[in-house]
Each structure stands twice: as C-alpha cells, then as structure tokens.
Design a protein around this motif. Structure first.
Motif, PDB file in Angstrom:
ATOM      1  N   GLU A 123      -9.897  -1.843  -3.320  1.00  0.00           N
ATOM      2  CA  GLU A 123     -10.059  -0.935  -4.454  1.00  0.00           C
ATOM      3  C   GLU A 123     -10.408   0.491  -4.028  1.00  0.00           C
ATOM      4  OE1 GLU A 123     -12.905  -2.692  -7.047  1.00  0.00           O
ATOM      5  OE2 GLU A 123     -11.570  -4.315  -7.656  1.00  0.00           O
ATOM      6  N   LYS A 124     -10.566   0.719  -2.743  1.00  0.00           N
ATOM      7  CA  LYS A 124     -10.975   2.021  -2.237  1.00  0.00           C
ATOM      8  C   LYS A 124      -9.768   2.886  -1.882  1.00  0.00           C
ATOM      9  CE  LYS A 124     -13.700   4.151   1.491  1.00  0.00           C
ATOM     10  NZ  LYS A 124     -14.579   3.884   2.657  1.00  0.00           N
ATOM     11  N   THR A 125      -9.898   4.206  -2.099  1.00  0.00           N
ATOM     12  CA  THR A 125      -8.911   5.164  -1.607  1.00  0.00           C
ATOM     13  C   THR A 125      -9.482   5.790  -0.342  1.00  0.00           C
ATOM     14  OG1 THR A 125      -8.019   5.652  -3.800  1.00  0.00           O
ATOM     15  CG2 THR A 125      -7.652   7.295  -2.078  1.00  0.00           C
ATOM     16  N   TYR A 126      -8.797   5.589   0.766  1.00  0.00           N
ATOM     17  CA  TYR A 126      -9.264   6.084   2.060  1.00  0.00           C
ATOM     18  C   TYR A 126      -8.694   7.480   2.297  1.00  0.00           C
ATOM     19  CZ  TYR A 126     -10.574   1.224   2.866  1.00  0.00           C
ATOM     20  OH  TYR A 126     -11.150  -0.022   2.766  1.00  0.00           O
ATOM     21  N   THR A 159      -4.171  10.134   2.621  1.00  0.00           N
ATOM     22  CA  THR A 159      -4.875   9.134   1.827  1.00  0.00           C
ATOM     23  C   THR A 159      -4.100   7.823   1.880  1.00  0.00           C
ATOM     24  OG1 THR A 159      -3.758   9.739  -0.243  1.00  0.00           O
ATOM     25  CG2 THR A 159      -5.842  10.841   0.249  1.00  0.00           C
ATOM     26  N   GLY A 209       0.807  -1.216   0.000  1.00  0.00           N
ATOM     27  CA  GLY A 209       0.000   0.000   0.000  1.00  0.00           C
ATOM     28  C   GLY A 209       0.836   1.261   0.000  1.00  0.00           C
ATOM     29  N   ASN A 239     -11.423  -2.873   1.904  1.00  0.00           N
ATOM     30  CA  ASN A 239     -11.703  -2.765   0.475  1.00  0.00           C
ATOM     31  C   ASN A 239     -10.425  -2.417  -0.276  1.00  0.00           C
ATOM     32  OD1 ASN A 239     -12.574  -2.193  -2.129  1.00  0.00           O
ATOM     33  ND2 ASN A 239     -14.394  -1.052  -1.460  1.00  0.00           N
ATOM     34  N   PHE A 254      -8.846  -1.403   6.630  1.00  0.00           N
ATOM     35  CA  PHE A 254      -8.871  -1.038   5.208  1.00  0.00           C
ATOM     36  C   PHE A 254      -9.217  -2.285   4.399  1.00  0.00           C
ATOM     37  CE2 PHE A 254      -5.580   1.404   7.460  1.00  0.00           C
ATOM     38  CZ  PHE A 254      -6.060   2.700   7.314  1.00  0.00           C
ATOM     39  N   SER A 295      -4.126   3.902  -0.030  1.00  0.00           N
ATOM     40  CA  SER A 295      -4.682   2.998  -1.030  1.00  0.00           C
ATOM     41  C   SER A 295      -3.732   1.822  -1.197  1.00  0.00           C
ATOM     42  CB  SER A 295      -4.880   3.708  -2.371  1.00  0.00           C
ATOM     43  OG  SER A 295      -3.645   4.216  -2.852  1.00  0.00           O
ATOM     44  N   TYR A 296      -4.275   0.717  -1.629  1.00  0.00           N
ATOM     45  CA  TYR A 296      -3.455  -0.468  -1.861  1.00  0.00           C
ATOM     46  C   TYR A 296      -2.717  -0.350  -3.189  1.00  0.00           C
ATOM     47  CZ  TYR A 296      -5.508  -2.813   2.138  1.00  0.00           C
ATOM     48  OH  TYR A 296      -5.879  -3.146   3.412  1.00  0.00           O
ATOM     49  N   GLU A 297      -1.579  -1.004  -3.278  1.00  0.00           N
ATOM     50  CA  GLU A 297      -0.751  -0.960  -4.485  1.00  0.00           C
ATOM     51  C   GLU A 297      -1.230  -2.044  -5.448  1.00  0.00           C
ATOM     52  OE1 GLU A 297       1.071  -0.156  -7.371  1.00  0.00           O
ATOM     53  OE2 GLU A 297       1.592   1.211  -5.745  1.00  0.00           O
TER      54      GLU A 297
END
Length: 249
Positions: free
Chosen positions: A64-67, A34, A24, A62, A60, A36-38
C-alpha cells in the motif's frame, strides 16, 4: 502542454503456469522515481497475482506504500547493463538508443530482464483524448506457426486479431494472426488483452503491424507488434485512467 511522467509497468510471471501479471508501476517525473503496486486494475494485477502465488518484492514489502527516490531504485538499477562493459555502446546501438539515453529508456528497451527471476518491465498503454497506442511482443510464440513462417514476416506488415472468449485461461484472450494466410502467431499478452478485447468488440478503429522481427531472440522476444488507434465517437473512456500508465487490463 503538460509533460506526462515516464512510466513502465512491472510484470511478474508465474513460472509454473507461465501466466503474467501487471503487479506494479514505476514512474519518473521531475527528477523523482516512484514505485507503487497496481491495486486498482480490473484483471491480471497484484491481487490476482498474489492468488497465483506472488509475494511482494523484498525491497518493496508494503503493497500500500508509494516508494520515492532521487535515483532509480537499486533493485531496478541492477537490472541494467553495466556501463563499464566494453561492448556497452554496441548494446545501445542494438536497442536503437542514443548516447543521451535515460535509465528509463534503457529499462524499457531491455525489459530489465534477469535470468534469475520472473520480473520484466514493459511500456504501458498510452491513451490521449480518443487516441491510444502501445506495442507488445507476441506471447506463446513457440507453440504456434511463427517459427515456420518467420522468414515471411516483414516489418511494416499488418497483423490481424481474433477474439477467443472460450479460452479457459483467459476469457479475454486475443489471437494474433499473420495478415497474408492467417497463420496463428500467438497471443496479445494477457495484461494488454483485456483492453484490446474491448476495442475490437466495440468496433473501434486501429491499425496493428509488425514493428520488429528478431530472428535470434528468445521466443518471447521474437516479434514486436505496434498498435495505433482511436475510440469511435461516443465511446466512453471514463473507466480508463488518463494518466500513464493507463490501466484498463
């Protein structure tokens, strides 16, 4: 000049195989955090980690989500030393941080490591135009010659690299050798080695030297290496995302 976001890579280690993966990215820009996963990397990223047993962080779920948050996410903030500790100023001093440090500064310096889980934060590979730089702690230190020559290693001394395409665990493995007698110190961590493997293979220009030596640290934090270089004229960087973190591993 446009200000780039502060970025850290989140690394997960498989405790059985000891292999580490870039799963991530944590960004801090304009007061917003923010995470997000890599999903787009070439190797040692989220999907490969999941094949190795990784499950998304409980906070976290999901992938595919950007937190987004106005504050450093709680699960990451809890990884920082408590400001109320009586020795907190000494901790800042030990890590070479100023009194006006940011939480991202402290997270980078400490790695946000806990004894209870396999996560850590590391700095990304930075690429600007045809120049690049990054630093890393030597991987596999405990298994090779480092401890026997540790007292000979000096900050500022150069190190050499050797490709090891026959490595069964990582066909883009890069060995780290001492400059003087070529002692094997360990490896470039796998989430960086793909980038450096290609740099060496393409005969790009770089300098690698010892940045820090920590004789009392854990083996994985003993010796820090810094690399500064530039791509040779005509070398294409179109496959590299020129937004930090640079993903080429």
């Amino acid at each position: 000049m446009e200000k780039k976001p502060y970025v850290l890579w989140l690394i997960w280690q498989n405790q059985d195989t000891r292999q580490r993966y870039h799963v991530g990215n944590l960004f801090h820009e304009d007061g917003k955090y923010t995470f997000s996963y890599e999903l787009s990397g070439k190797r040692r990223t989220l999907f490969e980690a999941m094949e190795s047993g990784y499950k998304p962080h409980l906070s976290f779920r999901n992938v595919e989500k950007t937190y987004v948050s106005d504050r450093l996410f709680g699960p990451f903030a809890r990884r920082l030393p408590d400001k109320r500790r009586p020795d907190f100023n000494e901790i800042l001093k030990d890590y070479g941080l100023p009194r006006d440090y940011t939480e991202m500064d402290l997270l980078r310096a400490t790695g946000g490591r806990l004894a209870t889980d396999p996560y850590e934060f590391v700095a990304p590979i930075s690429v600007l135009d045809d120049h690049f730089n990054f630093d890393f702690f030597i991987a596999g230190w405990r298994y090779y010659d480092g401890d026997t020559i540790e007292n000979q290693l000096q900050v500022g001394s150069k190190v050499n690299f050797e490709l090891e395409p026959s490595n069964k665990e990582d066909n883009k493995a890069v060995i780290v050798l001492s400059d003087s007698k070529g002692h094997k110190l360990g490896y470039i961590p796998a989430f960086y080695s793909g980038f450096m493997f290609d740099v060496i293979r393409n005969n790009d220009i770089y300098e690698a030297k010892i940045e820090k030596v920590n004789p009392y640290a854990k083996p994985q934090l003993k010796v820090n290496i810094s690399i500064v270089g530039r791509f040779k004229k005509g070398y294409s960087t179109t496959s590299i995302k020129d937004v930090e973190p640079v993903q080429y591993v």
